[in-house]
Design an enzyme around this catalytic site. Structure first.
Site, short mmCIF file in Angstrom:
data_model
loop_
_atom_site.label_atom_id
_atom_site.label_comp_id
_atom_site.label_asym_id
_atom_site.label_seq_id
_atom_site.Cartn_x
_atom_site.Cartn_y
_atom_site.Cartn_z
N ARG A 127 -36.38 28.77 -63.13
CA ARG A 127 -35.17 28.09 -63.09
C ARG A 127 -34.96 27.87 -64.58
NH1 ARG A 127 -33.96 25.37 -58.65
NH2 ARG A 127 -31.78 25.36 -59.31
N LYS A 161 -33.22 17.85 -49.26
CA LYS A 161 -32.56 19.17 -49.24
C LYS A 161 -32.38 19.30 -47.59
CE LYS A 161 -32.66 20.64 -53.89
NZ LYS A 161 -32.85 21.65 -54.81
N PRO A 210 -27.29 23.69 -52.86
CA PRO A 210 -27.01 22.37 -53.02
C PRO A 210 -28.05 21.47 -53.32
CG PRO A 210 -26.09 23.38 -51.04
CD PRO A 210 -27.25 24.43 -51.74
N GLU A 211 -27.90 20.35 -54.14
CA GLU A 211 -28.56 19.13 -54.40
C GLU A 211 -28.59 17.95 -53.38
OE1 GLU A 211 -29.38 18.19 -58.39
OE2 GLU A 211 -28.72 20.20 -59.05
#
Length: 270
Positions: free
Chosen positions: A258, A52, A2-3
């Site tokens: 990523r 986060k 989740p951002e």
């Protein structure tokens, strides 16, 4: 993972539903049982997010630090409570609702000093009113590292993830491999302001939308995006598909583990 906007939405939700009243805290799984017994029946003073990281504050030295990681989720339900399903790390029961936390990367009881040390390692969070973008610029302006890597470094900017990183760079025509020190202060200020606006919208709607109104499917006639992440985006997870602005196939590569997405035409190398 989740951002940051997701954690801020959770903080607002938990503040509204649980803060200011005594709450029951349990650990059906058992891995948080000792800490839960310490907190059970106490008043949750506030819930807040930093990047986060989600914090449930019960007192100066009673702060639950939660990092969802890749698999952590909260399940929110109105009373009455139901029997636990699966591996529930922490259950929180308030006056009107209850929530179960499963699979987090971290769920620990911390002291105020430990939380201060944690937050000191984080960069400014675009969603917090106390954020200072100059702190991030001080790091970026001296770095030869690619701006795309810097935006994912939580010690530089806290809360932005892979989606916001790809989309904000596209919206400003910045090649993702541009060294941070070559960005320029004016472009950084514009990028930061846009990141603030995009992430605030994410908090409001619960999804990441980055396309301008004139590029929305309802205007252009294209099919809405079909993706479990939801939201309309320019380049994220659109590798090989035509750029919504110029038609060039969206490129993809890996950077620091990523996936990186960009348009070679709209984001040319300097």
């Amino acid at each position: 993972m989740p951002e940051g906007h997701t954690l801020h939405r959770l903080a607002l939700l938990h503040q509204r539903r649980y803060a200011g009243a005594p709450v029951a805290v349990l650990s059906p799984q058992g891995r948080f049982a000792t800490e839960a017994s310490t907190l059970d029946g106490r008043v949750l003073e506030r819930a807040e997010a930093h990047g986060k990281h989600l914090l449930h504050v019960y007192g100066p030295d009673l702060v639950v630090h939660i990092h969802l990681g890749l698999y952590g989720t909260f399940r929110e339900q109105p009373l009455p409570v139901e029997p636990p399903r699966g591996q529930v790390r922490m259950r929180l029961v308030g006056p009107t609702h209850w929530t179960d936390l499963r699979g987090p990367n971290a769920c620990r009881l911390r002291t105020e000093a430990e939380i201060d040390a944690l937050l000191a390692r984080l960069g400014p969070d675009p969603l917090r009113p106390d954020a200072d973008p100059e702190r991030a610029w001080a790091r970026i302006s001296r770095s030869r590292t690619a701006i795309a890597a810097l935006l994912l470094d939580q010690s530089v900017v806290a809360g932005a993830g892979n989606v916001y990183r790809a989309e904000v760079l596209f919206r400003h025509g910045i090649h993702p491999l541009l060294p941070g020190r070559d960005l320029g202060r004016a472009r950084w200020r514009e990028l930061w302001a846009d990141l603030v606006d995009l992430m605030r919208e994410g908090v409001r709607t619960g999804r990441i939308d980055t396309v301008l109104p004139e590029h929305d499917p309802a205007v252009t006639g294209r099919q809405p995006r079909q993706d479990p992440h939801g939201g309309e985006v320019y380049v994220y997870r659109r590798a090989g598909m035509p750029c919504l602005l110029c038609g060039t196939p969206v490129a993809m590569a890996e950077l620091v583990g990523r996936k990186l997405y960009w348009c070679p035409t709209c984001q040319p190398e300097a």
